[in-house]
Design a protein around this motif. Structure first.
Motif, PDB file in Angstrom:
ATOM      1  N   LEU A  20      64.231 -11.299 -93.400  1.00 32.05           N
ATOM      2  CA  LEU A  20      63.030 -12.091 -93.672  1.00 32.05           C
ATOM      3  C   LEU A  20      62.505 -11.822 -95.078  1.00 32.05           C
ATOM      4  CD1 LEU A  20      61.208 -11.681 -90.241  1.00 32.05           C
ATOM      5  CD2 LEU A  20      62.039 -13.838 -91.198  1.00 32.05           C
ATOM      6  N   GLY A  21      62.588 -10.574 -95.517  1.00 28.54           N
ATOM      7  CA  GLY A  21      62.136 -10.234 -96.860  1.00 28.54           C
ATOM      8  C   GLY A  21      62.927 -10.960 -97.932  1.00 28.54           C
ATOM      9  N   LYS A  22      64.219 -11.132 -97.714  1.00 32.68           N
ATOM     10  CA  LYS A  22      65.067 -11.845 -98.679  1.00 32.68           C
ATOM     11  C   LYS A  22      64.677 -13.315 -98.791  1.00 32.68           C
ATOM     12  CE  LYS A  22      69.144  -8.877 -98.205  1.00 32.68           C
ATOM     13  NZ  LYS A  22      70.556  -8.794 -97.735  1.00 32.68           N
ATOM     14  N   GLU A  23      64.042 -13.845 -97.746  1.00 34.47           N
ATOM     15  CA  GLU A  23      63.622 -15.243 -97.745  1.00 34.47           C
ATOM     16  C   GLU A  23      62.168 -15.412 -98.183  1.00 34.47           C
ATOM     17  OE1 GLU A  23      65.584 -17.772 -97.325  1.00 34.47           O
ATOM     18  OE2 GLU A  23      67.327 -16.493 -96.934  1.00 34.47           O
ATOM     19  N   GLY A  24      61.558 -14.338 -98.654  1.00 39.49           N
ATOM     20  CA  GLY A  24      60.209 -14.430 -99.193  1.00 39.49           C
ATOM     21  C   GLY A  24      59.087 -14.139 -98.216  1.00 39.49           C
ATOM     22  N   PHE A  25      59.419 -13.767 -96.975  1.00 37.13           N
ATOM     23  CA  PHE A  25      58.386 -13.475 -95.979  1.00 37.13           C
ATOM     24  C   PHE A  25      57.909 -12.026 -96.103  1.00 37.13           C
ATOM     25  CE2 PHE A  25      60.814 -16.952 -94.051  1.00 37.13           C
ATOM     26  CZ  PHE A  25      59.796 -17.801 -93.656  1.00 37.13           C
ATOM     27  N   SER A  26      56.672 -11.803 -95.711  1.00 34.76           N
ATOM     28  CA  SER A  26      56.135 -10.452 -95.597  1.00 34.76           C
ATOM     29  C   SER A  26      56.098 -10.071 -94.125  1.00 34.76           C
ATOM     30  CB  SER A  26      54.715 -10.373 -96.178  1.00 34.76           C
ATOM     31  OG  SER A  26      54.711 -10.708 -97.554  1.00 34.76           O
ATOM     32  N   VAL A  27      56.449  -8.834 -93.818  1.00 33.32           N
ATOM     33  CA  VAL A  27      56.469  -8.395 -92.423  1.00 33.32           C
ATOM     34  C   VAL A  27      55.776  -7.052 -92.292  1.00 33.32           C
ATOM     35  CG1 VAL A  27      58.614  -9.624 -91.901  1.00 33.32           C
ATOM     36  CG2 VAL A  27      58.722  -7.264 -92.686  1.00 33.32           C
ATOM     37  N   ARG A  28      55.181  -6.837 -91.140  1.00 31.76           N
ATOM     38  CA  ARG A  28      54.618  -5.522 -90.816  1.00 31.76           C
ATOM     39  C   ARG A  28      54.780  -5.303 -89.323  1.00 31.76           C
ATOM     40  NH1 ARG A  28      49.598  -6.068 -88.495  1.00 31.76           N
ATOM     41  NH2 ARG A  28      48.534  -8.068 -88.793  1.00 31.76           N
ATOM     42  N   GLU A  29      54.893  -4.031 -88.967  1.00 28.93           N
ATOM     43  CA  GLU A  29      55.110  -3.688 -87.564  1.00 28.93           C
ATOM     44  C   GLU A  29      53.907  -4.069 -86.722  1.00 28.93           C
ATOM     45  OE1 GLU A  29      56.350   0.264 -86.900  1.00 28.93           O
ATOM     46  OE2 GLU A  29      58.033   0.189 -88.295  1.00 28.93           O
ATOM     47  N   GLN A  30      54.197  -4.588 -85.541  1.00 25.99           N
ATOM     48  CA  GLN A  30      53.172  -4.995 -84.587  1.00 25.99           C
ATOM     49  C   GLN A  30      53.335  -4.158 -83.330  1.00 25.99           C
ATOM     50  OE1 GLN A  30      51.068  -7.492 -85.337  1.00 25.99           O
ATOM     51  NE2 GLN A  30      50.066  -8.002 -83.412  1.00 25.99           N
ATOM     52  N   GLU A  31      52.247  -3.921 -82.634  1.00 27.61           N
ATOM     53  CA  GLU A  31      52.356  -3.172 -81.379  1.00 27.61           C
ATOM     54  C   GLU A  31      53.179  -3.954 -80.369  1.00 27.61           C
ATOM     55  OE1 GLU A  31      48.555  -2.131 -79.912  1.00 27.61           O
ATOM     56  OE2 GLU A  31      48.017  -0.888 -81.637  1.00 27.61           O
ATOM     57  N   ASN A  32      53.698  -3.254 -79.365  1.00 26.47           N
ATOM     58  CA  ASN A  32      54.496  -3.865 -78.294  1.00 26.47           C
ATOM     59  C   ASN A  32      55.791  -4.471 -78.821  1.00 26.47           C
ATOM     60  OD1 ASN A  32      52.402  -3.280 -76.428  1.00 26.47           O
ATOM     61  ND2 ASN A  32      51.342  -5.173 -77.011  1.00 26.47           N
ATOM     62  N   GLY A 118      71.025  -3.349 -94.822  1.00 27.18           N
ATOM     63  CA  GLY A 118      71.326  -4.430 -93.898  1.00 27.18           C
ATOM     64  C   GLY A 118      72.782  -4.397 -93.479  1.00 27.18           C
ATOM     65  N   VAL A 119      73.149  -5.281 -92.565  1.00 27.93           N
ATOM     66  CA  VAL A 119      74.526  -5.320 -92.070  1.00 27.93           C
ATOM     67  C   VAL A 119      75.450  -5.880 -93.151  1.00 27.93           C
ATOM     68  CG1 VAL A 119      76.108  -6.341 -90.392  1.00 27.93           C
ATOM     69  CG2 VAL A 119      73.855  -5.543 -89.657  1.00 27.93           C
ATOM     70  N   GLN A 120      76.517  -5.160 -93.386  1.00 34.44           N
ATOM     71  CA  GLN A 120      77.537  -5.616 -94.319  1.00 34.44           C
ATOM     72  C   GLN A 120      78.712  -6.189 -93.520  1.00 34.44           C
ATOM     73  OE1 GLN A 120      80.075  -2.674 -96.443  1.00 34.44           O
ATOM     74  NE2 GLN A 120      79.341  -3.655 -98.314  1.00 34.44           N
ATOM     75  N   LEU A 140      77.237  -8.723 -98.069  1.00 32.81           N
ATOM     76  CA  LEU A 140      76.069  -8.039 -97.529  1.00 32.81           C
ATOM     77  C   LEU A 140      75.040  -9.040 -97.014  1.00 32.81           C
ATOM     78  CD1 LEU A 140      74.573  -5.354 -97.045  1.00 32.81           C
ATOM     79  CD2 LEU A 140      73.604  -5.596 -99.344  1.00 32.81           C
ATOM     80  N   GLY A 141      74.815  -9.019 -95.704  1.00 34.49           N
ATOM     81  CA  GLY A 141      73.718  -9.767 -95.101  1.00 34.49           C
ATOM     82  C   GLY A 141      73.899 -11.269 -94.981  1.00 34.49           C
ATOM     83  N   LYS A 142      74.981 -11.826 -95.458  1.00 29.28           N
ATOM     84  CA  LYS A 142      75.178 -13.273 -95.428  1.00 29.28           C
ATOM     85  C   LYS A 142      76.188 -13.616 -94.334  1.00 29.28           C
ATOM     86  CE  LYS A 142      73.993 -13.908-100.286  1.00 29.28           C
ATOM     87  NZ  LYS A 142      74.426 -14.448-101.604  1.00 29.28           N
TER      88      LYS A 142
END
Length: 227
Positions: A20-32, A118-120, A140-142
């Motif tokens: 998601l970061g490679k596509e410009g999104f920001s992420v943060r951990e969420q509970e559950n 990431g997965v290679q 890598l990752g594609k």
């Protein structure tokens, strides 16, 4: 309900965060067990294990296109991470580390390898008795690119069946020009060309950008001036 292995969850969400970061999104951990996804400060949704939940109706959120893009990334990562978790280890002379067999055909193997980036994905040629591999192509990752490389290299699909991004953009430009200037097109032909453009956009996402549309417009205008 069977509990998912914490290590599997950790690998999945770690990989999804990278993708998601490679596509410009920001992420943060969420509970559950989830990831909160946003784009330019606007909420996109909550990524769960192989799924996503969107903000409730009426809640300010990122455009629908951003949600669809995030869903596409989640589906892609979910597919290869499911395969990675279930795939057997690749055992070959001189090969060390956790490499998983994702596909084999015609003495060519597609493998996946967990890394901190990431997965290679790697395609290799087997030797005659399948005890060693050589001629590795590392991606890598594609995942889609890796599948295409495996399909062509193993002979499952001819190279001519695939188009480069430049070729796809050229085809799209021809479609735009035909729709704008060819008065001989029937309704059915125009509809077919429009459907082709939609398919081209699914294959090559860059065709959806405003910059691409501007280039198409300028090219069509230039063609009109020279006719």
């Amino acid at each position: 309900m069977q509990q998912t292995d914490p290590k599997v969850l950790e690998r999945y969400f770690g990989e999804l965060s990278i993708a998601l970061g490679k596509e410009g999104f920001s992420v943060r951990e969420q509970e559950n067990d989830g990831l909160s996804i946003s784009l330019n400060g606007e909420p996109v949704g909550i990524a769960r294990f192989h799924a996503i939940s969107y903000p409730r109706e009426g809640t300010p959120s990122a455009p629908r296109e951003a949600q669809e893009k995030a869903l596409s990334v989640i589906r892609n990562v979910s597919e290869y991470m499911r395969l990675m978790e279930a795939a057997p280890l690749l055992k070959a002379t001189g090969l060390e580390g956790d490499y998983r067999i994702l596909g084999q055909f015609n003495d060519v193997v597609l493998a996946g390898h967990f890394t901190r980036f990431g997965v290679q994905f790697i395609t290799w040629d087997w030797n005659q008795d399948h005890t060693a591999v050589s001629n590795g192509c590392y991606i890598l990752g594609k995942y889609e690119e890796a599948k295409q490389d495996f399909a062509v290299r193993s002979g499952l699909v001819p190279q001519e069946m695939f188009f480069t991004p430049d070729q796809l953009r050229g085809l799209d430009m021809c479609c735009v020009s035909a729709l704008a200037h060819d008065d001989t097109l029937t309704f059915e032909q125009g509809l077919l060309i429009s459907e082709l453009r939609e398919q081209l956009r699914e294959i090559e996402p860059s065709l959806n950008s405003p910059e691409t549309a501007e280039v198409h417009t300028e090219s069509i205008e230039q063609q009109g001036q020279t006719m």
